[in-house]
Design an enzyme around this catalytic site. Structure first.
Site, PDB file in Angstrom:
ATOM      1  N   HIS A 103       0.843  -1.430  -0.326  1.00 53.96           N
ATOM      2  CA  HIS A 103       0.074   0.241  -0.005  1.00 53.96           C
ATOM      3  C   HIS A 103       1.059   1.487   0.151  1.00 53.96           C
ATOM      4  O   HIS A 103       2.399   1.589   0.221  1.00 53.96           O
ATOM      5  CB  HIS A 103      -0.648  -0.012   1.199  1.00 53.96           C
ATOM      6  CG  HIS A 103      -1.783   1.200   1.506  1.00 53.96           C
ATOM      7  ND1 HIS A 103      -1.839   2.064   2.136  1.00 53.96           N
ATOM      8  CD2 HIS A 103      -2.986   0.994   1.681  1.00 53.96           C
ATOM      9  CE1 HIS A 103      -2.632   2.797   1.937  1.00 53.96           C
ATOM     10  NE2 HIS A 103      -3.463   1.966   1.235  1.00 53.96           N
TER      11      HIS A 103
ATOM     12  N   GLN B 129      -4.227  -4.645   6.812  1.00 50.33           N
ATOM     13  CA  GLN B 129      -5.145  -6.306   6.453  1.00 50.33           C
ATOM     14  C   GLN B 129      -5.135  -7.497   7.187  1.00 50.33           C
ATOM     15  O   GLN B 129      -6.181  -8.340   6.954  1.00 50.33           O
ATOM     16  CB  GLN B 129      -5.040  -6.106   5.426  1.00 50.33           C
ATOM     17  CG  GLN B 129      -5.244  -5.037   4.357  1.00 50.33           C
ATOM     18  CD  GLN B 129      -7.335  -4.515   4.703  1.00 50.33           C
ATOM     19  OE1 GLN B 129      -7.495  -4.868   4.919  1.00 50.33           O
ATOM     20  NE2 GLN B 129      -7.245  -3.461   3.804  1.00 50.33           N
TER      21      GLN B 129
ATOM     22  N   LYS C  69     -10.299  -0.072  10.597  1.00 51.45           N
ATOM     23  CA  LYS C  69     -10.488  -1.763  10.003  1.00 51.45           C
ATOM     24  C   LYS C  69     -10.845  -2.928  10.995  1.00 51.45           C
ATOM     25  O   LYS C  69     -11.133  -4.248  10.354  1.00 51.45           O
ATOM     26  CB  LYS C  69      -9.575  -2.270   9.341  1.00 51.45           C
ATOM     27  CG  LYS C  69      -8.433  -0.877   8.205  1.00 51.45           C
ATOM     28  CD  LYS C  69      -8.181  -1.119   7.571  1.00 51.45           C
ATOM     29  CE  LYS C  69      -7.235  -0.433   6.690  1.00 51.45           C
ATOM     30  NZ  LYS C  69      -8.026   0.294   5.405  1.00 51.45           N
TER      31      LYS C  69
ATOM     32  N   CYS D 287      -4.834   2.241  -3.530  1.00 53.98           N
ATOM     33  CA  CYS D 287      -3.795   3.689  -3.026  1.00 53.98           C
ATOM     34  C   CYS D 287      -2.878   1.895  -3.385  1.00 53.98           C
ATOM     35  O   CYS D 287      -1.228   1.975  -2.683  1.00 53.98           O
ATOM     36  CB  CYS D 287      -3.303   3.676  -1.662  1.00 53.98           C
ATOM     37  SG  CYS D 287      -5.409   4.326  -1.453  1.00 53.98           S
TER      38      CYS D 287
HETATM   39  N1  7TS Z   1      -1.809  -0.524   5.432  1.00 57.00           N
HETATM   40  C1  7TS Z   1      -2.668  -1.468   4.062  1.00 57.00           C
HETATM   41  C2  7TS Z   1      -2.131  -3.321   3.660  1.00 57.00           C
HETATM   42  C3  7TS Z   1      -3.813  -1.039   4.140  1.00 57.00           C
HETATM   43  O1  7TS Z   1      -4.863  -2.145   3.422  1.00 57.00           O
HETATM   44  C4  7TS Z   1      -4.284   0.243   4.251  1.00 57.00           C
HETATM   45  C5  7TS Z   1      -5.485   0.575   3.944  1.00 57.00           C
HETATM   46  C6  7TS Z   1      -3.654   1.004   5.071  1.00 57.00           C
HETATM   47  C7  7TS Z   1      -1.154   0.831   4.920  1.00 57.00           C
HETATM   48  C8  7TS Z   1      -3.400   2.596   5.033  1.00 57.00           C
HETATM   49  O2  7TS Z   1      -4.499   2.140   6.729  1.00 57.00           O
HETATM   50  P1  7TS Z   1      -5.184   3.460   7.255  1.00 57.00           P
HETATM   51  O3  7TS Z   1      -6.064   2.890   8.023  1.00 57.00           O
HETATM   52  O4  7TS Z   1      -3.791   4.347   7.690  1.00 57.00           O
HETATM   53  O5  7TS Z   1      -5.703   4.614   5.787  1.00 57.00           O
HETATM   54  N2  7TS Z   1      -6.464  -0.003   2.755  1.00 57.00           N
HETATM   55  C9  7TS Z   1      -7.356   1.310   2.554  1.00 57.00           C
HETATM   56  C10 7TS Z   1      -7.643  -0.198   0.671  1.00 57.00           C
HETATM   57  O6  7TS Z   1      -7.727  -0.954   0.459  1.00 57.00           O
HETATM   58  N3  7TS Z   1      -9.024   0.786   0.667  1.00 57.00           N
HETATM   59  O7  7TS Z   1      -8.836   1.895   1.327  1.00 57.00           O
HETATM   60  C11 7TS Z   1      -8.165   2.019   2.466  1.00 57.00           C
END
Ligand code: 7TS
Length: 408
Positions: free
Chosen positions: A121, A201, A224, A362
């Protein structure tokens, strides 16, 4: 796991969207929240709200107990050695930036290497690009196999004694693969590097043991995993945290301040400058209680069953391409449907009350590797059912009809 009893606890699921019962298949972006989390935050604001670590008054100590109690819950949930190894952050992105800036920039120099993968990501990719640029270190990638998995023998080749940091997602938000973190951490440590794990995840969906994984740092987001937005955490080994520089300076994180010099509090407080995310931590603590009451192994089992069911059902749709491996995947399916743009797929499904995500997720470098500009993605959580997947399949067949394609 009693799925009806689980669903009953999520008020948001019991509504119609665009005249249809809501089918929420976008939990990888953000999960829904059970009533216990909503109530815990409401109760905190109605009864206990005050700033932490300062007031001698009763509300101040209740708020401090609630905040520190949540830290202890996170520590136990991840099997961290001690609660002080948990730093509350805004989420995974902030946690990974803290490591890449506060730790990696301090230890990396020209000639050193930072190793990641093309499936990361952006929040586990750009901070390392920037750290490499700032220090003169080289950014290297463990290549992906055609099904999106990595080979340990490639990891052995890419990781060298010059490698200082290996950073990898435990579970891919696009491919659904579970990476062999423990084995990669062993290779990293043998070469004198640290292992940074993006747990965004994985933490919501499976039992995580940071010690067993061999993670030096582990980052995740509360939103999440049934918790509120705006809260997440970074776990670090004590020796790592003690060698990391704060990146935010101000109140709460200091010990002694003089006109020209200051010193910092002990870990974790030196990394939590300013008034912390107190209600968020309370909500995250309640989310952990909720997930544990259902059981992480139960949740994992339920989602893997759904993922296998969805993979089989979706595979039967003519003209669909599903990305990532067939087996060993967690509860998400990323796909494209003929030449219908994924945004159109998501828009037609939304008209039927079905929420999926479309876009690059992303993960632009991964999209380029897949040779697409965007994909559609359905992601599942403990409250999803086979009926939700049947609705998705019906919706996709109707989408094909809508765009004038032959039905398979
Ligand atoms: N790493 C992974 C593997 C992710 O899926 C996400 C967010 C992040 C980091 C970042 O997380 P945050 O809470 O700091 O934003 N993934 C997603 C997605 O798959 N669709 O929207 C956000």
């Amino acid at each position: 796991m009693n799925i009806n009893a689980v669903r009953e606890q999520f008020p948001i699921l019991h509504q119609e969207v665009n005249g249809h019962p809501l089918v929420y298949l976008d939990s990888a972006a953000s999960s829904q929240k059970p009533r216990s989390v909503i109530d815990a935050m409401k109760r905190y604001y109605e009864l206990d709200n005050a700033n932490v670590h300062r007031g001698v008054h009763t509300l101040g100590s209740r708020a401090t107990d609630a905040y520190e109690g949540a830290r202890a819950k996170v520590a136990a949930f991840l099997n961290a050695e001690t609660p002080e190894q948990i730093i509350f952050t805004r989420g995974t992105t902030t946690a990974l930036n803290l490591v890449a800036t506060g730790y990696a920039r301090a230890v990396c120099k020209e000639g050193d290497e930072i190793v990641i993968t093309p499936m990361e990501h952006h929040s586990n990719l750009i901070p390392w690009q920037q750290a490499a640029k700032a220090t003169g270190a080289t950014l290297k990638y463990i290549p992906l196999q055609p099904d999106g998995t990595i080979l340990l023998q490639d990891a052995e080749e890419v990781i060298t004694p010059n490698t200082k940091v290996v950073a990898m997602t435990y579970v891919s938000n696009v491919l659904g693969v579970v990476n062999p973190i423990k084995e990669v951490a062993e290779i990293a440590h043998r070469n004198g590097a640290i292992m940074v794990v993006d747990g965004a995840q994985s933490t919501p969906h499976k039992k995580v043991d940071v010690q067993e994984l061999g993670a030096d740092f582990y980052a995740f987001s509360g939103h999440k995993m049934c918790g509120p937005t705006g809260i997440g955490a970074l776990y670090g080994k004590k020796s790592m945290l003690n060698n990391m520089e704060p990146i935010e300076y101000g109140g709460e994180m200091i010990d002694f301040v003089d006109l020209y010099e200051s010193t910092w509090k002990e870990i974790p407080y030196r990394f939590e400058g300013g008034t912390p995310i107190i209600a968020g931590a309370v909500g995250l603590g309640a989310a952990i209680d909720f997930l544990e009451s259902v059981g992480m192994d139960e949740i994992d089992r339920h989602e893997r069953k759904l993922a296998a069911y969805a993979y089989d059902k979706l595979s039967e749709i003519d003209g669909i391409e599903i990305y990532g491996p067939k087996s060993g995947r967690v509860g998400l399916i990323t796909f494209n449907l003929d030449d219908v743009h994924p945004h159109d797929v998501a828009t037609v499904l939304d008209a039927k009350g079905i929420a999926i995500r479309a876009g690059h997720h992303c993960c632009q470098p991964l999209m380029r590797w897949l040779n697409v500009s965007a994909t559609a993605r359905a992601s599942f959580y403990l409250y999803n059912t086979e009926e939700d997947i049947d609705a998705l399949v019906r919706g996709l067949i109707e989408t094909k009809e809508f765009f004038g394609h032959a039905i398979g």
